[in-house]
Design a protein around this motif. Structure first.
Motif, PDB file in Angstrom:
ATOM      1  N   ASP A 264      -9.807   6.436   3.893  1.00  0.00           N
ATOM      2  CA  ASP A 264      -8.398   6.902   3.181  1.00  0.00           C
ATOM      3  C   ASP A 264      -7.953   6.046   2.172  1.00  0.00           C
ATOM      4  O   ASP A 264      -6.833   5.616   2.259  1.00  0.00           O
ATOM      5  N   ASP A 265      -8.790   5.772   0.988  1.00  0.00           N
ATOM      6  CA  ASP A 265      -8.482   4.985  -0.261  1.00  0.00           C
ATOM      7  C   ASP A 265      -8.218   5.893  -1.442  1.00  0.00           C
ATOM      8  O   ASP A 265      -8.246   7.116  -1.134  1.00  0.00           O
ATOM      9  N   GLU A 266      -8.241   5.478  -2.304  1.00  0.00           N
ATOM     10  CA  GLU A 266      -7.735   6.207  -3.769  1.00  0.00           C
ATOM     11  C   GLU A 266      -8.873   7.276  -3.659  1.00  0.00           C
ATOM     12  O   GLU A 266      -8.432   8.433  -4.307  1.00  0.00           O
ATOM     13  N   LYS A 267     -10.172   6.914  -3.725  1.00  0.00           N
ATOM     14  CA  LYS A 267     -11.268   7.543  -3.961  1.00  0.00           C
ATOM     15  C   LYS A 267     -11.880   8.470  -2.959  1.00  0.00           C
ATOM     16  O   LYS A 267     -12.954   9.130  -3.062  1.00  0.00           O
ATOM     17  N   LEU A 268     -11.180   8.200  -1.868  1.00  0.00           N
ATOM     18  CA  LEU A 268     -11.767   8.818  -0.361  1.00  0.00           C
ATOM     19  C   LEU A 268     -13.346   8.337  -0.366  1.00  0.00           C
ATOM     20  O   LEU A 268     -14.262   9.269  -0.299  1.00  0.00           O
TER      21      LEU A 268
ATOM     22  N   LYS B 284      -6.289  -2.404  11.182  1.00  0.00           N
ATOM     23  CA  LYS B 284      -6.553  -3.980  10.544  1.00  0.00           C
ATOM     24  C   LYS B 284      -6.086  -3.824   9.218  1.00  0.00           C
ATOM     25  O   LYS B 284      -6.406  -3.111   8.332  1.00  0.00           O
ATOM     26  N   VAL B 285      -5.271  -4.919   8.892  1.00  0.00           N
ATOM     27  CA  VAL B 285      -4.569  -4.932   7.752  1.00  0.00           C
ATOM     28  C   VAL B 285      -5.460  -4.784   6.759  1.00  0.00           C
ATOM     29  O   VAL B 285      -6.437  -5.938   6.664  1.00  0.00           O
ATOM     30  N   GLY B 286      -5.325  -4.181   5.510  1.00  0.00           N
ATOM     31  CA  GLY B 286      -6.128  -4.112   4.516  1.00  0.00           C
ATOM     32  C   GLY B 286      -7.759  -3.278   4.863  1.00  0.00           C
ATOM     33  O   GLY B 286      -8.549  -3.151   3.849  1.00  0.00           O
ATOM     34  N   TRP B 287      -7.660  -2.725   5.893  1.00  0.00           N
ATOM     35  CA  TRP B 287      -9.203  -2.175   6.393  1.00  0.00           C
ATOM     36  C   TRP B 287      -8.491  -0.626   6.438  1.00  0.00           C
ATOM     37  O   TRP B 287      -7.690  -0.227   7.355  1.00  0.00           O
ATOM     38  N   PRO B 288      -9.020   0.270   5.514  1.00  0.00           N
ATOM     39  CA  PRO B 288      -8.477   1.484   5.467  1.00  0.00           C
ATOM     40  C   PRO B 288      -8.892   2.380   6.575  1.00  0.00           C
ATOM     41  O   PRO B 288      -9.898   2.198   7.266  1.00  0.00           O
ATOM     42  N   ARG B 289      -7.933   3.423   6.810  1.00  0.00           N
ATOM     43  CA  ARG B 289      -8.314   4.328   7.973  1.00  0.00           C
ATOM     44  C   ARG B 289      -9.501   5.353   7.661  1.00  0.00           C
ATOM     45  O   ARG B 289      -9.895   5.258   6.457  1.00  0.00           O
ATOM     46  N   ARG B 290     -10.263   5.731   8.657  1.00  0.00           N
ATOM     47  CA  ARG B 290     -11.657   6.379   8.193  1.00  0.00           C
ATOM     48  C   ARG B 290     -11.824   7.551   9.156  1.00  0.00           C
ATOM     49  O   ARG B 290     -11.281   7.612  10.093  1.00  0.00           O
ATOM     50  N   ALA B 291     -12.730   8.480   8.717  1.00  0.00           N
ATOM     51  CA  ALA B 291     -13.109   9.504   9.492  1.00  0.00           C
ATOM     52  C   ALA B 291     -14.719   9.708   9.288  1.00  0.00           C
ATOM     53  O   ALA B 291     -15.446   9.109   8.374  1.00  0.00           O
ATOM     54  N   ARG B 292     -15.188  10.066  10.413  1.00  0.00           N
ATOM     55  CA  ARG B 292     -16.693  10.145  10.386  1.00  0.00           C
ATOM     56  C   ARG B 292     -17.274  11.607   9.970  1.00  0.00           C
ATOM     57  O   ARG B 292     -16.798  12.434  10.589  1.00  0.00           O
TER      58      ARG B 292
ATOM     59  N   GLU C 123       0.790  -1.113  -0.022  1.00  0.00           N
ATOM     60  CA  GLU C 123       0.045  -0.032   0.075  1.00  0.00           C
ATOM     61  C   GLU C 123       0.724   1.151  -0.063  1.00  0.00           C
ATOM     62  O   GLU C 123       0.516   2.199  -0.567  1.00  0.00           O
ATOM     63  N   PHE C 124       2.077   1.289   0.718  1.00  0.00           N
ATOM     64  CA  PHE C 124       2.801   2.405   0.767  1.00  0.00           C
ATOM     65  C   PHE C 124       4.346   2.080   0.652  1.00  0.00           C
ATOM     66  O   PHE C 124       4.741   1.025   1.168  1.00  0.00           O
TER      67      PHE C 124
ATOM     68  N   ARG D 158      -6.732  15.755   3.179  1.00  0.00           N
ATOM     69  CA  ARG D 158      -7.557  15.330   2.035  1.00  0.00           C
ATOM     70  C   ARG D 158      -9.050  15.448   2.534  1.00  0.00           C
ATOM     71  O   ARG D 158      -9.788  15.888   1.820  1.00  0.00           O
ATOM     72  N   VAL D 159      -9.335  15.082   3.933  1.00  0.00           N
ATOM     73  CA  VAL D 159     -10.762  15.005   4.107  1.00  0.00           C
ATOM     74  C   VAL D 159     -11.354  16.259   4.257  1.00  0.00           C
ATOM     75  O   VAL D 159     -12.443  16.513   4.147  1.00  0.00           O
ATOM     76  N   ILE D 160     -10.712  17.187   4.929  1.00  0.00           N
ATOM     77  CA  ILE D 160     -10.995  18.645   5.158  1.00  0.00           C
ATOM     78  C   ILE D 160     -11.394  19.296   3.907  1.00  0.00           C
ATOM     79  O   ILE D 160     -12.506  19.849   3.460  1.00  0.00           O
ATOM     80  N   GLN D 161     -10.331  18.950   2.701  1.00  0.00           N
ATOM     81  CA  GLN D 161     -10.634  19.322   1.378  1.00  0.00           C
ATOM     82  C   GLN D 161     -11.884  19.052   0.639  1.00  0.00           C
ATOM     83  O   GLN D 161     -12.713  19.753   0.314  1.00  0.00           O
ATOM     84  N   ALA D 162     -12.035  17.639   0.941  1.00  0.00           N
ATOM     85  CA  ALA D 162     -13.105  16.839   0.316  1.00  0.00           C
ATOM     86  C   ALA D 162     -14.501  17.210   0.744  1.00  0.00           C
ATOM     87  O   ALA D 162     -15.610  17.574   0.148  1.00  0.00           O
ATOM     88  N   GLU D 163     -14.577  17.470   2.102  1.00  0.00           N
ATOM     89  CA  GLU D 163     -15.715  17.507   2.883  1.00  0.00           C
ATOM     90  C   GLU D 163     -16.227  19.058   3.303  1.00  0.00           C
ATOM     91  O   GLU D 163     -17.314  19.348   3.253  1.00  0.00           O
TER      92      GLU D 163
END
Length: 404
Positions: A388-392, A354-362, A84-85, A99-104
């Motif tokens: 926090d994936d490619e497409k947010l 969790k491996v393979g489980w993206p970080r997330r925000a609410r 992934e990285f 990213r999430v501040i800009q998107a939302e």
């Protein structure tokens, strides 16, 4: 020079000296960085307050749970795939927040604890500035509570909340001001913890409720670690905090709207409220057997003490949803006695995941109802998550509350 003139001159000198001393203290205590190198001391940048709904009748909150920020680029990520990285550190947490501040484009950011991972940083203040950097750079109002790991470095909980309250655009408070503290026997009661406060959100600009509270945001310190009956356990929200919260809630019962601007209707109920804290309450474990939205992937790590938080919220009648952190791989919302309890999901890359489980925000969105002539009070509250994936990716959109 006669004696009166001499006396007046002395008073003027004392007055001028006092003013200069006060200005010096204000600069010292409100500066974002306190004499670091040759940098000039600055006054704190103040957020655009009071908090209020937009002219389109919306108010959006970004919840950030468990950043677990360490020392920056040298702090390794946990539970990520090598594929992934190329290289992963705290900077990935910073990138996700930007990213999430800009998107939302939220109106407000709520950090619900374990903002820094104290044991992974030799300087708590430096870590805090880096962790909250994107929020300060955005110029958005933001607030935070502490988790159970924030104080494990060079600052205790009181010092941490003091610094957080003085950072650019922060509207966090150490504890309520004296005039908001309930009294018992005529004596002000001390509230346990650091980071108990209420933020009012006012109606849309130009509306008939522009000068009225239409949404309350309650922040509570759920503590860190404690000993109960000889055993170590997680902290809990104490009676003094619940008494204060109930007192604040009662103040809004039957509040009238701005008398200078007649409304379509006079509200006789309290405005809805949202609560934010870190450590989940024991009843959340019951949601394993109930319908939820999201994923229940780990045991609820709560206190052995049940201090009656749920019963207090139910008796208050205004809390519609509660937002927590602490258990990073739980990101669900579930309903207990008519109140939604929602995990933020792990946000930071230095915290476990969790491996393979993206970080997330609410994300939480409150929307006003339209009256005949103006925006009115809150009509509904929605929530969803961003990955926090490619497409947010946006997932699990749901309605939490709808006014009757």
């Amino acid at each position: 020079m006669d004696s009166n003139a001499t006396q007046n001159w002395k008073h003027s000198l004392i007055y001028l000296t006092s003013i200069l001393a006060i200005l010096h203290l204000m600069q010292t205590h409100l500066s974002r960085k306190l004499f670091l190198g040759n940098e000039t001391v600055r006054i704190k940048k103040i957020a655009n307050i009071p908090l209020r709904f937009r002219s389109d009748g919306t108010f959006k909150i970004l919840q950030v749970a468990d950043m677990h920020y360490g020392s920056g680029s040298i702090t390794r990520c946990r539970d990520v795939l090598a594929s992934e990285f190329e290289f992963c550190s705290d900077l990935n947490t910073t990138r996700f927040l930007k990213r999430v501040i800009q998107a939302e484009n939220p109106d407000f950011i709520a950090f619900t604890g374990d903002n820094i991972f104290g044991s992974s940083t030799p300087d708590a203040a430096e870590s805090l500035f880096k962790a909250f950097g994107p929020a300060m750079e955005s110029g958005l109002p933001w607030a935070a509570v502490l988790g159970n790991h924030d104080q494990e470095s060079t600052m205790n909980r009181e010092e941490l909340m003091s610094l957080i309250s003085l950072m650019d655009y922060s509207v966090s408070q150490i504890n309520p001001s004296d005039d908001l503290n309930p009294t018992k026997g005529g004596v002000k009661t001390k509230i346990d913890g650091f980071g108990n406060y209420n933020l009012r959100v006012y109606g849309a600009p130009g509306s008939m409720l522009a000068n009225s509270t239409v949404l309350n945001l309650f922040f509570l310190d759920s503590g860190d670690r404690a000993t109960y009956q000889g055993s170590r356990t997680y902290g809990w929200i104490k009676d003094s905090q619940l008494h204060w919260l109930h007192h604040v809630s009662q103040e809004f019962q039957g509040q009238k709207q701005d008398p200078l601007h007649p409304t379509d209707a006079i509200s006789t109920t309290k405005p809805p409220a949202l609560a934010f804290f870190h450590i989940p309450i024991p009843e959340i474990a019951q949601l394993f057997y109930k319908e939820i939205v999201g994923q229940f992937q780990e045991a609820v790590a709560c206190s052995r003490v049940n201090s009656g938080v749920l019963q207090t919220f139910v008796s208050m009648g205004d809390v519609k949803a509660v937002f927590i952190g602490h258990d990073h791989t739980n990101d669900f919302c579930g309903n207990l006695d008519g109140i939604w309890f929602c995990y933020g999901g792990g946000f930071g890359y230095h915290g476990y995941g969790k491996v393979g489980w993206p970080r997330r925000a609410r994300i939480i969105l409150a929307e006003l109802q339209k009256g005949k002539r103006s925006w009115m009070d809150v009509q509904r509250i929605m929530t969803w998550k961003r990955l926090d994936d490619e497409k947010l990716s946006k997932i699990d959109e749901q309605r939490l509350w709808l006014s009757r």
